[in-house]
Design an enzyme around this catalytic site. Structure first.
Site, PDB file in Angstrom:
ATOM      1  N   HIS A  49       0.717  -1.249  -0.004  1.00 33.69           N
ATOM      2  CA  HIS A  49       0.070   0.092  -0.126  1.00 33.69           C
ATOM      3  C   HIS A  49       0.812   1.383  -0.036  1.00 33.69           C
ATOM      4  O   HIS A  49       2.026   1.322   0.797  1.00 33.69           O
ATOM      5  CB  HIS A  49      -0.994   0.028   1.293  1.00 33.69           C
ATOM      6  CG  HIS A  49      -0.258  -0.283   2.447  1.00 33.69           C
ATOM      7  ND1 HIS A  49       0.175  -1.775   2.913  1.00 33.69           N
ATOM      8  CD2 HIS A  49       0.061   0.657   3.511  1.00 33.69           C
ATOM      9  CE1 HIS A  49       0.579  -1.370   4.157  1.00 33.69           C
ATOM     10  NE2 HIS A  49       0.731  -0.330   4.503  1.00 33.69           N
TER      11      HIS A  49
ATOM     12  N   HIS B 176       0.843   5.077   0.950  1.00 31.32           N
ATOM     13  CA  HIS B 176       0.100   6.114   1.935  1.00 31.32           C
ATOM     14  C   HIS B 176       0.185   7.272   1.174  1.00 31.32           C
ATOM     15  O   HIS B 176       1.151   7.623   0.795  1.00 31.32           O
ATOM     16  CB  HIS B 176       0.787   6.328   3.218  1.00 31.32           C
ATOM     17  CG  HIS B 176       0.832   5.392   4.216  1.00 31.32           C
ATOM     18  ND1 HIS B 176      -0.050   4.876   5.394  1.00 31.32           N
ATOM     19  CD2 HIS B 176       1.641   4.001   4.131  1.00 31.32           C
ATOM     20  CE1 HIS B 176       0.284   3.918   5.669  1.00 31.32           C
ATOM     21  NE2 HIS B 176       1.314   3.304   5.277  1.00 31.32           N
TER      22      HIS B 176
HETATM   23  P1  AMP Z   1       1.500   0.187   7.416  1.00 27.35           P
HETATM   24  O1  AMP Z   1       1.448   0.450   9.071  1.00 27.35           O
HETATM   25  O2  AMP Z   1       2.365   1.087   6.818  1.00 27.35           O
HETATM   26  O3  AMP Z   1       1.486  -0.992   7.106  1.00 27.35           O
HETATM   27  O4  AMP Z   1       0.048   0.688   7.422  1.00 27.35           O
HETATM   28  C1  AMP Z   1      -1.077   0.057   7.397  1.00 27.35           C
HETATM   29  C2  AMP Z   1      -2.098   1.212   7.363  1.00 27.35           C
HETATM   30  O5  AMP Z   1      -3.513   0.578   7.286  1.00 27.35           O
HETATM   31  C3  AMP Z   1      -2.237   1.782   8.831  1.00 27.35           C
HETATM   32  O6  AMP Z   1      -1.773   3.227   8.484  1.00 27.35           O
HETATM   33  C4  AMP Z   1      -3.730   1.616   9.535  1.00 27.35           C
HETATM   34  O7  AMP Z   1      -4.299   2.479  10.205  1.00 27.35           O
HETATM   35  C5  AMP Z   1      -4.424   1.103   8.134  1.00 27.35           C
HETATM   36  N1  AMP Z   1      -5.621   0.102   8.350  1.00 27.35           N
HETATM   37  C6  AMP Z   1      -5.387  -0.964   9.011  1.00 27.35           C
HETATM   38  N2  AMP Z   1      -6.844  -1.402   9.003  1.00 27.35           N
HETATM   39  C7  AMP Z   1      -7.568  -0.630   8.056  1.00 27.35           C
HETATM   40  C8  AMP Z   1      -8.818  -0.651   7.673  1.00 27.35           C
HETATM   41  N3  AMP Z   1      -9.803  -1.721   8.042  1.00 27.35           N
HETATM   42  N4  AMP Z   1      -9.270   0.194   6.831  1.00 27.35           N
HETATM   43  C9  AMP Z   1      -8.491   1.322   6.533  1.00 27.35           C
HETATM   44  N5  AMP Z   1      -7.288   1.435   6.998  1.00 27.35           N
HETATM   45  C10 AMP Z   1      -6.826   0.488   7.767  1.00 27.35           C
END
Ligand code: AMP
Length: 114
Positions: free
Chosen positions: A100, A102
């Protein structure tokens, strides 16, 4: 699709998310724990673990970066500046093992990141 992957399930519509844009190959939705006034995640529909796996897929890499910049524009971030970031591996802060990007904006960003 990987059945136990949260982001695969969001991409498949099995888990609700606040989707802001999508296309054949990707989905963009708002982060559940936003770290900036605008915080959108751009994910591929196919399961790819992280950006480390993009070495062999420059088409997907380009498509996702293009999507991230489209999202930044439609979220109104173009003038003010924004950040596109992806964490690779747990030590770098990756908590969901589905690639993903950001897209963050709406406030002044600091550097270096923590
Ligand atoms: P990372 O820590 O770079 O792997 O980013 C993962 C992101 O996914 C974090 O910023 C979380 O807040 C976000 N996240 C986790 N679960 C969900 C969800 N169900 N819907 C939207 N974002 C999410």
């Amino acid at each position: 699709m990987t059945a136990d992957c949260l982001f695969c399930r969001i991409a498949a519509g099995e888990i609700p998310a606040d989707i802001v844009a999508e296309d054949e190959g990707w989905v963009a939705f708002r982060d559940i724990q936003p770290q900036a006034p605008v915080h959108v995640l751009v994910i591929p529909r196919v399961h790819v673990e992280s950006a480390a796996d993009l070495e062999t897929d420059s088409d997907l890499a380009g498509e996702l970066l293009r999507a991230a910049s489209v999202v930044a524009r439609t979220e109104g971030l173009e003038q003010d500046g924004f950040r596109i970031v992806t964490n690779v591996g747990e030590r770098a802060g990756q908590s969901v093992m589905h690639l993903h990007f950001h897209v963050l904006g709406g406030r002044r960003m600091r550097w270096p990141p923590g």
